[in-house]
Design a protein around this motif. Structure first.
Motif, short mmCIF file in Angstrom:
data_model
loop_
_atom_site.label_atom_id
_atom_site.label_comp_id
_atom_site.label_asym_id
_atom_site.label_seq_id
_atom_site.Cartn_x
_atom_site.Cartn_y
_atom_site.Cartn_z
N THR A 88 -22.46 -44.82 7.53
CA THR A 88 -21.56 -44.41 8.61
C THR A 88 -22.11 -43.20 9.35
OG1 THR A 88 -19.30 -43.83 9.16
CG2 THR A 88 -20.16 -42.90 7.15
N GLY A 89 -21.55 -42.97 10.50
CA GLY A 89 -21.85 -41.78 11.26
C GLY A 89 -20.90 -40.66 10.86
N PRO A 90 -21.01 -39.52 11.51
CA PRO A 90 -20.18 -38.37 11.14
C PRO A 90 -18.69 -38.62 11.42
CG PRO A 90 -21.47 -37.91 13.11
CD PRO A 90 -21.91 -39.24 12.62
N PHE A 91 -17.86 -38.14 10.49
CA PHE A 91 -16.42 -38.27 10.67
C PHE A 91 -15.70 -37.22 9.85
CE2 PHE A 91 -17.05 -40.56 6.77
CZ PHE A 91 -15.88 -40.40 6.05
N SER A 92 -14.44 -37.02 10.16
CA SER A 92 -13.54 -36.17 9.39
C SER A 92 -12.25 -36.95 9.19
CB SER A 92 -13.22 -34.87 10.14
OG SER A 92 -14.37 -34.11 10.35
N SER A 93 -11.48 -36.56 8.19
CA SER A 93 -10.19 -37.21 7.99
C SER A 93 -9.22 -36.27 7.32
CB SER A 93 -10.34 -38.50 7.18
OG SER A 93 -10.73 -38.21 5.86
N VAL A 94 -7.95 -36.60 7.47
CA VAL A 94 -6.88 -35.88 6.79
C VAL A 94 -5.91 -36.91 6.25
CG1 VAL A 94 -5.59 -35.55 8.96
CG2 VAL A 94 -5.07 -34.10 6.98
N ILE A 95 -5.45 -36.66 5.02
CA ILE A 95 -4.37 -37.45 4.43
C ILE A 95 -3.19 -36.50 4.26
CG2 ILE A 95 -3.57 -38.75 2.43
CD1 ILE A 95 -6.52 -39.49 1.90
N HIS A 96 -2.08 -36.85 4.86
CA HIS A 96 -0.87 -36.03 4.77
C HIS A 96 0.31 -36.95 4.50
CE1 HIS A 96 1.81 -32.70 5.31
NE2 HIS A 96 2.39 -33.24 6.36
N ARG A 97 0.96 -36.70 3.39
CA ARG A 97 2.01 -37.59 2.92
C ARG A 97 1.44 -39.00 2.79
NH1 ARG A 97 5.12 -34.19 6.59
NH2 ARG A 97 6.19 -32.64 5.32
N LYS A 148 -3.01 -41.37 6.92
CA LYS A 148 -4.41 -40.96 6.96
C LYS A 148 -4.94 -41.13 8.38
CE LYS A 148 -8.93 -42.00 4.95
NZ LYS A 148 -9.61 -42.83 3.93
N LEU A 149 -5.54 -40.06 8.89
CA LEU A 149 -6.19 -40.09 10.20
C LEU A 149 -7.69 -39.96 9.99
CD1 LEU A 149 -5.74 -39.79 13.43
CD2 LEU A 149 -6.37 -37.42 12.96
N LEU A 150 -8.46 -40.82 10.63
CA LEU A 150 -9.92 -40.74 10.64
C LEU A 150 -10.36 -40.39 12.05
CD1 LEU A 150 -10.46 -43.92 8.59
CD2 LEU A 150 -11.55 -41.77 8.00
N ARG A 151 -11.29 -39.45 12.17
CA ARG A 151 -11.87 -39.09 13.47
C ARG A 151 -13.37 -39.32 13.39
NH1 ARG A 151 -10.90 -33.17 15.04
NH2 ARG A 151 -8.87 -34.00 15.63
N TYR A 152 -13.86 -40.14 14.32
CA TYR A 152 -15.29 -40.45 14.38
C TYR A 152 -15.93 -39.63 15.49
CZ TYR A 152 -13.77 -44.38 11.60
OH TYR A 152 -13.23 -45.16 10.62
N TYR A 153 -17.02 -38.95 15.16
CA TYR A 153 -17.68 -38.08 16.14
C TYR A 153 -18.73 -38.79 16.97
CZ TYR A 153 -15.35 -34.36 13.67
OH TYR A 153 -14.40 -33.55 13.11
N ASN A 154 -19.20 -39.94 16.53
CA ASN A 154 -20.25 -40.60 17.29
C ASN A 154 -19.70 -41.57 18.32
OD1 ASN A 154 -19.36 -42.38 15.37
ND2 ASN A 154 -21.38 -43.18 14.85
#
Length: 163
Positions: free
Chosen positions: A57-66, A69-75
């Motif tokens: 995969t390419g670069p990403f960040s994520s957050v799980i809250h309750r 889950k949100l995934l953010r892709y930078y590419n």
């Protein structure tokens, strides 16, 4: 209660009775309340940040809250997001970002604050990038593979539960 690998170090410190180095940033929490049945862990968001390319995969960040889950892709030129309700979709098969703009915004703000507050390095734009050239790395997670495997696993699980 969700736990992650970063919780092991503070747990081992507490188990050993060792003091934390005050210069160290501990991102995890001790799991001793769960291991000793002495209590519960407080609800907390979990953050993941991978600013590099890997073989998958390419670069990403994520957050799980309750349960979200949100995934953010930078590419992706548009900063593409994906949003999953982990309670109803633990295999992350149904992207709900289109129908949940408020939830996307909330989690995106949380992720922005975490990245800013932690001083996270963000991927740099490659000025030589040519979208017409084939890439050795998929644009996003290899959906064709991972979704098929997830769908197969979910189907096998459902079949075993119906037996």
């Amino acid at each position: 209660t969700r736990v992650v690998q970063i919780d092991l170090y503070p747990t081992l410190l507490e188990l050993a009775g060792a003091a934390r180095n005050p210069r160290q940033q501990l991102d995890g929490v001790s799991l001793m309340p769960l291991l000793t049945s002495a209590g519960r862990l407080r609800e907390r968001p979990l953050y993941f940040h991978y600013p590099s390319y890997t073989g998958y995969t390419g670069p990403f960040s994520s957050v799980i809250h309750r349960d979200w889950k949100l995934l953010r892709y930078y590419n992706a030129a548009d900063g593409r997001h994906q949003l999953f309700d982990l309670k109803s979709d633990p295999y992350e098969l149904r992207d709900l970002v289109t129908g949940n703009p408020d939830r996307e915004r909330e989690l995106s703000r949380m992720l922005d604050a975490f990245l800013r507050d932690s001083g996270a390095e963000l991927p740099l734009t490659n000025p030589a990038y040519n979208p017409a050239k084939p890439s050795t790395v998929t644009k996003h997670f290899p959906y064709g593979v991972s979704l098929r495997h997830r769908a197969d696993a979910e189907k096998r699980l459902q079949e075993s539960l119906l037996k």
